[in-house]
Write a protein that holds these residues in place. Structure first.
Motif, PDB file in Angstrom:
ATOM      1  N   TRP A 237       0.869  -1.179   0.000  1.00 17.23           N
ATOM      2  CA  TRP A 237       0.000   0.000   0.000  1.00 17.23           C
ATOM      3  C   TRP A 237       0.904   1.226   0.000  1.00 17.23           C
ATOM      4  O   TRP A 237       1.934   1.253   0.672  1.00 17.23           O
ATOM      5  N   PRO A 239       0.774   5.791  -0.082  1.00 13.06           N
ATOM      6  CA  PRO A 239      -0.111   6.952   0.059  1.00 13.06           C
ATOM      7  C   PRO A 239      -0.642   7.398  -1.302  1.00 13.06           C
ATOM      8  O   PRO A 239      -0.013   7.144  -2.338  1.00 13.06           O
ATOM      9  N   GLN A 240      -1.753   8.098  -1.259  1.00 11.80           N
ATOM     10  CA  GLN A 240      -2.420   8.430  -2.511  1.00 11.80           C
ATOM     11  C   GLN A 240      -1.552   9.251  -3.455  1.00 11.80           C
ATOM     12  O   GLN A 240      -1.594   9.074  -4.663  1.00 11.80           O
ATOM     13  N   GLN A 267      -5.214   1.951  -3.512  1.00 16.89           N
ATOM     14  CA  GLN A 267      -3.807   2.326  -3.344  1.00 16.89           C
ATOM     15  C   GLN A 267      -2.901   1.142  -3.032  1.00 16.89           C
ATOM     16  O   GLN A 267      -1.861   1.308  -2.420  1.00 16.89           O
ATOM     17  N   GLU A 297       5.668  12.505  10.263  1.00 11.02           N
ATOM     18  CA  GLU A 297       6.010  11.124   9.944  1.00 11.02           C
ATOM     19  C   GLU A 297       4.936  10.538   9.039  1.00 11.02           C
ATOM     20  O   GLU A 297       3.749  10.729   9.257  1.00 11.02           O
ATOM     21  N   LEU A 298       5.404   9.835   8.024  1.00  4.14           N
ATOM     22  CA  LEU A 298       4.508   9.294   7.006  1.00  4.14           C
ATOM     23  C   LEU A 298       4.722   7.797   6.894  1.00  4.14           C
ATOM     24  O   LEU A 298       5.849   7.311   6.967  1.00  4.14           O
ATOM     25  N   ARG A 299       3.630   7.079   6.689  1.00  4.03           N
ATOM     26  CA  ARG A 299       3.763   5.688   6.295  1.00  4.03           C
ATOM     27  C   ARG A 299       3.839   5.702   4.774  1.00  4.03           C
ATOM     28  O   ARG A 299       2.852   5.944   4.093  1.00  4.03           O
ATOM     29  N   TRP A 302       2.953   0.308   3.250  1.00  4.63           N
ATOM     30  CA  TRP A 302       2.435  -0.642   4.220  1.00  4.63           C
ATOM     31  C   TRP A 302       2.524  -1.981   3.524  1.00  4.63           C
ATOM     32  O   TRP A 302       1.841  -2.219   2.537  1.00  4.63           O
ATOM     33  N   ASN A 322       5.999  -1.729   8.102  1.00  4.29           N
ATOM     34  CA  ASN A 322       5.830  -0.351   7.640  1.00  4.29           C
ATOM     35  C   ASN A 322       7.126   0.204   7.064  1.00  4.29           C
ATOM     36  O   ASN A 322       8.181   0.069   7.669  1.00  4.29           O
ATOM     37  N   LEU A 324       8.608   3.737   6.579  1.00  4.33           N
ATOM     38  CA  LEU A 324       8.256   5.045   7.113  1.00  4.33           C
ATOM     39  C   LEU A 324       9.140   6.145   6.535  1.00  4.33           C
ATOM     40  O   LEU A 324      10.234   5.882   6.034  1.00  4.33           O
TER      41      LEU A 324
END
Lengths: 435, 382
Positions: A237, A239-240, A267, A297-299, A302, A322, A324
C-alpha cells in the motif's frame, strides 16, 4: 494446510529524509520458519518434469542419458501422494508418463512406471518451449489449489516457434505454476531461459556438464517438496500521492517484480512471490512521496504478506511491516545510509553491469565491455560476492579489484561466459566481515 | 460505566456533566445549562471538589467522532496504527499535542512533542482545589529509560497530592513539599534497577488566598530546571507597563545556575557552555535525596503564573521575553490562559521546537490592585 510456516517481515531503512526529500528506500526481509517436522504436509502438491528430447540432446548422447537419469532421480524424490507427470519436449510436447493428459499420484508403482517410461525416451525433432509449457499448464489446471511446480530442461534455442508465441504462453502461464529452468550444454540462450524462469517465478541455471544434472534435479525436487504455501504475494500500500518506483527481489537473486503488479485494493497492489517453504528472501522497495513538513512522519509503504483468498474468500495476511518517512532538519540523520539498502543497491547494479558487459563483449564493443565488467568486479568485491568474483575472473583479468580495472580475456570458454551471465543475479546477504 | 451521548467518553453514575466534552448528563445539569447557570456551577461541583485527588481537567480536544479526520488530508480513515489510510500521514499521538483547560478558564495548559523528538516526554497536570489551582509540569530526562512514564507519574501524582494536602488543611509550603516527595516516590517506583531509572524534573505552582489576609498568594516548588514565572499586569490602566513586573519564581537546579550562583561564570558564559542544560537535581530512583525547593509569593496585582519546561524557556529565558511574545499576540494570560499557553507553545515550535514544550498558565485575579509588585515572602527549607 494445518501447520503452515510462521512468516515474519522485517524492514531495514533510514526513515529520515531531508526537508523536501522525496525518495525512500527499504529492504523488506521476509522469513518463514517451517512447520516443526515434515509430518504434516500441505494439502496437495503437483510436479511436472519437462525434458527436452530435441535431436540435439543426443549430440552427444550423454546429454539425453544424463537428463533421463536426472529426471528419474527427481521422480524418486517425489513424496507419496504428490500429483505428477513427465513431459518430453520437441517440436511439440508429448506425455511420457502417464500416457493420458493428467497428473497421477506418486507411489511406488507409479514412480517405477514413470522411470521405465523415461528410459525409453528417444531424441528427435526441434525445440518449441512454449508448446511444452502449454501442456504443463493444461496438466496443472485441475490442481490450482496447491503447490504447483515444474522443472524444465533444455539444451537449445527456442527455434521452432516465434518469440511472440512463447511470450503468449508465458503470459497465459504466469501465476499458474512456478517453473525452474535448466540449460544443459552451451547451445541454449541465457536471456531466453531467464525470461521463462522470471515470468514463472523460478530459477535459471546452467548445467554445463551433463553429469551435474542428477544432483541438481534432486535438489530442485527436494526444494519443491519443501514448499508449504503456494501463491504468496507481497501487498504494498502506498499513500495516494506517492509513486511506487520499484519492487525488486534482491535475495537470493535479483528479480524485478515491478511489472508484475496486480491491483488489489485502494492504493494497493500485489506482487507475486510464488511458493514458500522454510526460507528467507529480501526485497528492495523504493517509494517516491510528496514532501512533508519537518517533524511529520509518514507511512510511505504498508507491506503485507498475503495469501489471496480463492474467489469470495478473505485474503489471509501472514505478516505486515511499515516503510516510514520522517522529514528532519538534522543532517546527520537524513544523510545516514542504511547498510542493507546500500548492499542490495550495489548487487542489483552488479547484475546489470555483468549482463551489459557481456552483451557489449558479444557486440564487439570492447570499451563498454571493459568498463561494465570492471565495474562488476568492483561491486562484487565490495559486496563480498565471492562466487561472482570467481566467475568474473574467468572472463576478465583483474588488474585492481578496488578500482575495477580489468582487461578482457582473449579466449573465454563459452560455458564460463554463460555461467557468469546466468548467475549474475545471484546475491549474497552480507558483506565480508559483517554479521 | 456508561458512555457520554455526545462524545462517547466513559462517564460515571452521579456525574452531572461529561468530563471530556462538558455535555450535560442529568436532567438537573441540563436544566442548569438552560437556566443560564451554564456549565460552571454544575462542573465545579463535579470536576472541582475541594482536594479530590485525581480530578481530571477538561480535555480540549474535539469531541471524539467515530471516524476522526486526518490532520493532513481530512480523510476519515485512520487505521489502528494511527496512520491515515489515504495519505499515510501519522496522526498525532495523544501526547503529541495536548491542551487542557479547567472549567471556567481558571487555568489551562498545552504540551507539544516539538519538531525534533519522536515523542512527548513532558507531562502537565492541573487540578482545582477549594481556593485556587494546583499545576505541575514535569520534563522526562532524555538520557533515562521511559522518561515519558516518569513525567506522567510525577505530574499526576504531584498535582493530586498537592490539591489533596492543601485541601485537607496543610500549609501551602508543606503541601508543595509533600507533593513533590510523593511524586518522587512514584517515579522511583518505576525503576527496575538503579541503573535503569526513569527520571524527570518537577515544578509545581499552587494558587490560593492567604488565610490571614485574604489576598492571593502563590507557592511554587521545584526539582530540576523546569520553571515557574510570574507574568504580572493586565487589566490595569497601563497594561504594557505592568507586564514588565514579571519575574522568574524558580531557580534552576542546573550546572549553569550553580556556576552563576557561585560567581564562577556570568549568565551568558554559563548559558553558552555545553553543560548549560545539565541538571543537578531530579526525581528518579538514581537521584540523591530529593529536596524540593519551595517559595511563596504575594502578587501585587493581577496576572498569571506560568509553569513550563525548558522546551519553552530555552527560547525565551527572561520573563520579559515571555511577556513580549504574549503581547505580540495580543494575548492576556490572566484573561485567556488557554490562548496564552497555545501562543507560547506555538512560539517555541516556530523558534525550532528542539525539545518537548509544556506550558501551564494559572490566572490570579485580585480584588483590589495592590501597589506592591510581586514580593517573595518566604523560602521554605524542607
Amino acid at each position: 494446510m494445518s501447520e503452515q510456516p510462521q512468516f515474519s517481515i522485517k524492514i531495514d531503512q533510514n526513515k529520515y529524509l531531508p526537508e523536501g526529500g522525496r525518495e525512500v528506500h527499504a529492504v523488506v526481509s521476509v522469513e518463514s520458519t517451517g512447520s516443526p517436522t515434515g509430518v504434516s504436509q500441505p494439502a496437495s502438491a503437483a510436479e511436472v518434469i519437462i525434458i527436452d528430447t530435441s535431436g540435439s540432446m543426443s549430440y552427444p548422447d550423454t546429454k539425453l542419458r544424463a537428463a533421463i537419469a536426472a529426471a528419474q532421480v527427481a521422480v524418486d524424490t517425489l513424496r507419496d501422494g504428490v500429483f505428477f507427470a513427465v513431459i518430453s519436449g520437441a517440436n511439440t510436447a508429448k506425455m511420457v508418463f502417464p500416457q493420458q493428459t493428467t497428473l497421477v499420484r506418486a507411489d511406488a508403482t507409479t514412480r517405477q512406471q514413470a522411470k521405465q517410461a523415461l528410459s525409453r525416451l528417444q531424441a528427435q525433432g526441434g525445440t518449441a518451449i512454449g508448446s511444452w509449457l502449454r501442456l504443463a499448464d493444461q496438466l496443472f489446471d485441475a490442481h490450482q489449489e496447491g503447490i504447483r511446480h515444474a522443472i524444465l530442461l533444455t539444451d537449445g534455442k527456442n527455434q521452432h516457434e516465434t518469440a511472440e508465441e512463447l511470450d503468449a504462453v508465458l503470459y497465459r502461464c504466469t501465476g499458474r505454476f512456478v517453473c525452474d529452468c535448466r540449460g544443459v550444454g552451451t547451445d541454449w540462450e541465457v536471456a531466453e531461459l531467464r525470461k521463462v524462469s522470471s515470468a514463472l517465478l523460478g530459477s535459471v541455471d546452467i548445467v554445463a556438464d551433463p553429469q551435474g544434472l542428477v544432483a541438481d534435479f534432486q535438489a530442485m525436487t527436494e526444494a519443491a517438496m519443501g514448499k508449504a504455501v503456494a501463491d504468496v504475494a507481497l501487498r504494498v500500500w502506498t499513500p495516494q500521492t506517492a509513486k511506487l518506483r520499484f519492487v525488486k527481489q534482491v535475495m537470493p537473486t535479483v528479480q524485478d517484480l515491478t511489472g508484475k503488479r496486480t491491483e488489489s485494493g485502494p492504493q494497493a497492489g500485489d506482487y507475486p512471490l510464488g511458493a514458500w517453504g522454510a526460507e528467507s528472501r529480501d526485497y528492495h522497495i523504493c517509494v517516491e512521496v510528496s514532501p512533508g513538513e519537518v517533524g511529520k512522519e509518514l507511512r510511505a509503504g504498508w507491506v503485507k504478506l498475503v495469501v489471496p483468498g480463492a474467489a469470495g474468500a478473505e485474503d489471509e495476511i501472514l505478516a505486515t511491516g511499515n516503510v516510514l518517512v520522517q522529514w528532519t532538519d538534522d543532517e546527520a540523520a537524513s544523510t545516514r545510509i542504511n547498510p542493507r539498502v546500500a548492499h542490495y543497491t550495489g548487487q542489483a547494479e552488479l547484475a546489470d553491469a555483468i549482463q551489459e558487459g557481456l552483451q557489449a563483449r558479444k557486440d564487439g564493443d570492447e570499451d563498454t565491455a571493459t568498463a561494465r565488467l570492471g565495474r562488476a568486479v568492483k561491486l562484487a568485491e565490495e559486496a563480498g560476492n565471492d562466487e561472482i568474483t570467481s566467475l568474473l575472473r574467468k572472463v576478465v583479468d583483474v588488474v585492481d579489484p578496488a578500482t575495477g580495472t580489468v582487461r578482457l580475456k582473449k579466449n573465454v570458454e563459452k560455458a564460463d561466459e554463460m555461467s557468469l551471465d546466468t548467475r549474475s543475479t545471484k546475491t549474497v546477504r552480507t558483506r565480508k566481515g559483517e554479521g | 460505566m456508561r458512555a457520554c451521548p455526545n462524545c462517547g467518553e466513559g462517564v460515571f453514575e452521579g456525574e452531572g456533566f461529561c468530563e471530556a466534552c462538558g455535555h450535560p448528563l442529568t436532567a438537573e445539569a441540563t436544566a442548569a445549562v438552560q437556566a443560564g447557570r451554564v456549565a460552571r456551577e454544575g462542573v465545579t461541583a463535579k470536576v472541582l471538589p475541594a482536594g479530590r485527588p485525581g480530578t481530571r481537567p477538561t480535555r480540549r480536544t474535539e469531541p471524539k467522532s467515530p471516524r476522526p479526520a486526518c490532520t493532513e488530508c481530512g480523510a476519515t480513515a485512520i487505521d489502528a496504527d494511527g496512520y491515515c489510510e489515504h495519505c499515510g500521514m501519522r496522526q498525532p499521538a495523544e501526547r503529541d499535542h495536548i491542551e487542557i483547560e479547567l472549567p471556567g478558564s481558571v487555568a489551562a495548559g498545552a504540551s507539544d512533542r516539538g519538531r525534533r523528538y519522536a515523542r512527548n516526554e513532558d507531562f502537565l497536570a492541573l487540578a482545582a482545589h477549594s481556593g485556587g489551582i494546583a499545576a505541575v509540569v514535569c520534563d522526562g530526562v532524555g538520557s533515562s529509560p521511559h522518561p515519558d512514564d516518569a513525567s506522567r507519574a510525577a505530574a499526576e501524582t504531584g498535582v493530586a497530592e498537592l490539591a489533596a494536602r492543601f485541601g485537607s488543611g496543610a500549609a501551602p509550603e508543606e503541601a508543595t513539599c509533600d507533593a513533590a516527595l510523593k511524586a518522587a516516590e512514584a517515579v522511583a517506583a518505576l525503576a527496575e534497577s538503579p541503573s535503569d531509572a526513569p527520571s524527570c524534573t518537577y515544578v509545581s505552582a499552587l494558587t490560593y488566598a492567604d488565610p490571614a489576609t485574604g489576598t492571593p498568594a502563590v507557592t511554587v516548588g521545584w526539582v530540576g530546571d523546569s520553571r515557574a514565572y510570574w507574568l504580572g499586569g493586565g487589566g490595569s490602566d497601563a497594561a504594557s507597563e505592568q507586564l514588565t513586573q514579571s519575574e522568574q519564581l524558580t531557580q534552576d537546579d542546573s550546572w549553569a545556575a550553580f556556576m552563576v550562583a557561585e560567581g564562577a561564570l556570568t549568565e551568558a558564559e554559563a548559558e553558552a557552555h555545553p553543560n548549560a542544560h545539565v541538571i543537578t537535581a531530579w526525581l528518579g530512583a538514581d537521584a540523591d535525596e530529593v529536596r524540593p525547593r519551595v517559595r511563596t509569593f504575594s502578587p501585587g496585582g493581577p496576572g498569571a503564573v506560568l509553569v513550563c519546561s525548558d522546551g519553552l524557556w530555552n527560547y525565551a529565558p527572561k520573563p520579559q521575553d515571555l511577556v513580549a511574545v504574549l503581547a505580540g499576540a495580543a494575548c492576556d494570560p490572566a484573561l485567556d490562559p488557554l490562548g496564552a499557553a497555545r501562543t507560547l507553545v506555538r512560539f517555541a515550535l516556530e523558534a525550532g521546537g528542539r525539545d518537548n514544550i509544556s506550558v501551564a498558565v494559572v490566572p490570579v485575579a485580585i480584588g483590589t490592585v495592590a501597589p506592591d509588585p510581586v514580593t517573595p515572602n518566604t523560602e521554605h527549607a524542607p
